[in-house]
Design a protein around this motif. Structure first.
Motif: not given
Length: 521
Positions: A168, A170, A172-173, A186, A188, A237
């Protein structure tokens, strides 16, 4: 004059061809050779428009190129990792990405380039695949002559090889000053000692990629040197393993390390407009579509190909257009698009088609004079009615996939129509020009040749003295280095499918011939 041309070995470049592209808006063909000469040709006539010598510098080999969606720009990539953007009409250099100071020679060499749809106007985005397997995005701004790398995919191979079949992502915000088609991601993962000490003995670099971006999908598919298919899904994702051959990590020195390699990979998708517009294969001829006639395969001859070309195809195409115009068009909104499929070209000569979930729906060994020849290149038209493949011995394989693309993807509807020898050496690129029903083939023999897709007729090569006459298909000829006729693949008739079964097998009746046997003895 045509016969005189065919006595000469077709010769487009002095060295082997590395790249061939077709610009459908300009109706022009771009070719690049290993000596780093770019040439642009007119498709209709075969005349050369311009050429660029040493575009990335003296003795720097160009390895890949791409044309943007508008047709006004093209990008080139070299073995030293440099990238340049050019104006297609004039051949003028516009932007460049220089070589990095700390780069190891050839490690950042580029294998594939794709123009992405920019989120902001006056911006150029290029997705690039490096020789070391790295996938990155290169950005070009309007007011800057230099290109910069702004995004890079993390390496998921250690975790897919030894861990789960899916990892999975992640998202980025952090916000970017300029939006890009793919988010920063990224992995996970929970690291294990096995993954931490990852040092692969078997080469698992990414060898080919394709990109698919439309409403509801944001995907990158990768084919590796050891035969794995990896799918990056930025909507779900996740990055997952679609396919892994058995023993693909075997280190047996007696086995060919390239035996599982995937040489090309491509998404197949039919938009709602394509589904509405056509359910009939656009290149289907009367001889190729008639399922009640003919053996499974037969070598074409001048007469048989001439008959099919002149009598069948023109009337079929006119009939299709007239029948299509009579039908009431179905509104696009009522047609639900189907998920894309994946097609992969393998070193073992097989064409394999997959769903996004990893289900194998078709495994085909194309019919050519010699079977199990490594496939090198794939191409399809805008509505996925035709699938073309080229191989290392110079054959072109043409398949009809229009009916196959409709659910439930019946493998019997995937039909090979033609196969012909286009070159005596490896084909590096095969292209289908759908508006002209032509096939372009580029080879390491230094030539780019043009063919009629419905019959395998040879039309000429870029660089010949005589201008093309693409309307003239009655005289069947071959280039001087090819002596094999096209092979037309016909459907199995009832006769060939029938297996004879005897209700009363032949058995010697001893009682009936008892007297005769007694006399003989």
């Amino acid at each position: 004059r045509m016969i005189q041309d065919t006595k000469q070995v077709p010769h487009t470049h002095e060295r082997e061809v590395n790249v061939t592209l077709y610009n459908k808006y300009f109706h022009q063909v771009l070719t690049v050779c290993s000596e780093s000469v770019i040439k642009v040709w007119e498709l209709e006539t075969g005349l050369q428009i311009y050429q660029i010598l040493d575009p990335h510098g003296l003795s720097i080999e160009l390895t890949c190129a791409a044309i943007d969606e508008s047709g006004y720009l093209f990008a080139t990539g070299a073995y030293n990792g440099t990238v340049k953007i050019w104006d297609f009409g004039s051949g003028q250099e516009m932007k460049m990405m220089p070589e990095g100071k700390d780069w190891v020679e050839e490690e950042h060499g580029l294998m594939r380039l794709f123009f992405l749809k920019p989120q902001v106007k006056q911006q150029h985005l290029i997705l690039a695949l490096e020789r070391n397997g790295t996938i990155k995005i290169i950005q070009g701004k309007e007011d800057d002559i230099f290109l910069t790398v702004i995004w890079e995919l993390p390496d998921a191979m250690p975790y897919l090889q030894y861990g789960s079949h899916i990892v999975h992502l992640k998202m980025s915000t952090k916000e970017r000053t300029m939006a890009i088609p793919f988010p920063d991601v990224e992995l996970i993962v929970q690291k294990t000692s096995q993954q931490t000490n990852y040092s692969p003995i078997v080469d698992v670099d990414v060898n080919c990629i394709d990109v698919f971006q439309t409403e509801g999908y944001n995907l990158i598919a990768c084919g590796t040197t050891n035969g794995m298919i990896i799918l990056w899904n930025f909507i779900a994702a996740s990055v997952k393993e679609i396919y892994r051959p058995e023993d693909c990590f075997s280190t047996d020195p007696e086995l060919d390390p390239k035996r599982f390699r995937i040489n090309d990979i491509m998404f197949l998708f039919r938009s709602p407009e394509c589904v509405r517009r056509s359910s009939q294969d656009s290149i289907c001829s009367s001889t190729q579509c008639d399922s009640s006639k003919g053996p499974q395969s037969s070598k074409g001859s001048k007469q048989s190909i001439h008959d099919a070309d002149v009598k069948g195809e023109h009337t079929d195409m006119v009939g299709e257009q007239q029948s299509a115009s009579r039908k009431q068009p179905v509104p696009i909104s009522f047609v639900e698009p189907q998920p894309p499929l994946l097609v992969s070209a393998h070193e073992d000569g097989h064409l394999r088609l997959w769903t996004l979930e990893g289900k194998l729906i078709k495994d085909m060994l194309p019919f050519t004079k010699h079977s199990a020849i490594s496939l090198t290149s794939l191409y399809t038209d805008s509505c996925c009615r035709v699938l073309l493949a080229g191989n290392v011995e110079g054959h072109v394989i043409l398949c009809s996939i229009s009916s196959f693309m409709d659910p439930p993807h019946d493998e019997k509807k995937f039909k090979q129509l033609l196969s012909w020898r286009a070159h005596s050496l490896e084909i590096i690129q095969v292209i289908y020009v759908e508006e002209k029903q032509l096939v372009l083939t580029a080879s390491i023999d230094g030539s780019v040749r043009i063919w009629n897709s419905t019959s395998g007729h040879y039309c000429g090569y870029f660089g010949q003295r005589r201008m093309f006459d693409l309307s003239q298909t009655s005289d069947f000829i071959l280039p001087c280095d090819v002596n094999e006729y096209p092979i037309e693949i016909k459907e199995e008739s009832k006769f060939t499918e029938k297996t004879q079964k005897y209700e009363y097998p032949l058995i010697f009746d001893r009682e009936r011939f008892a007297d005769m046997l007694w006399k003989v003895s």
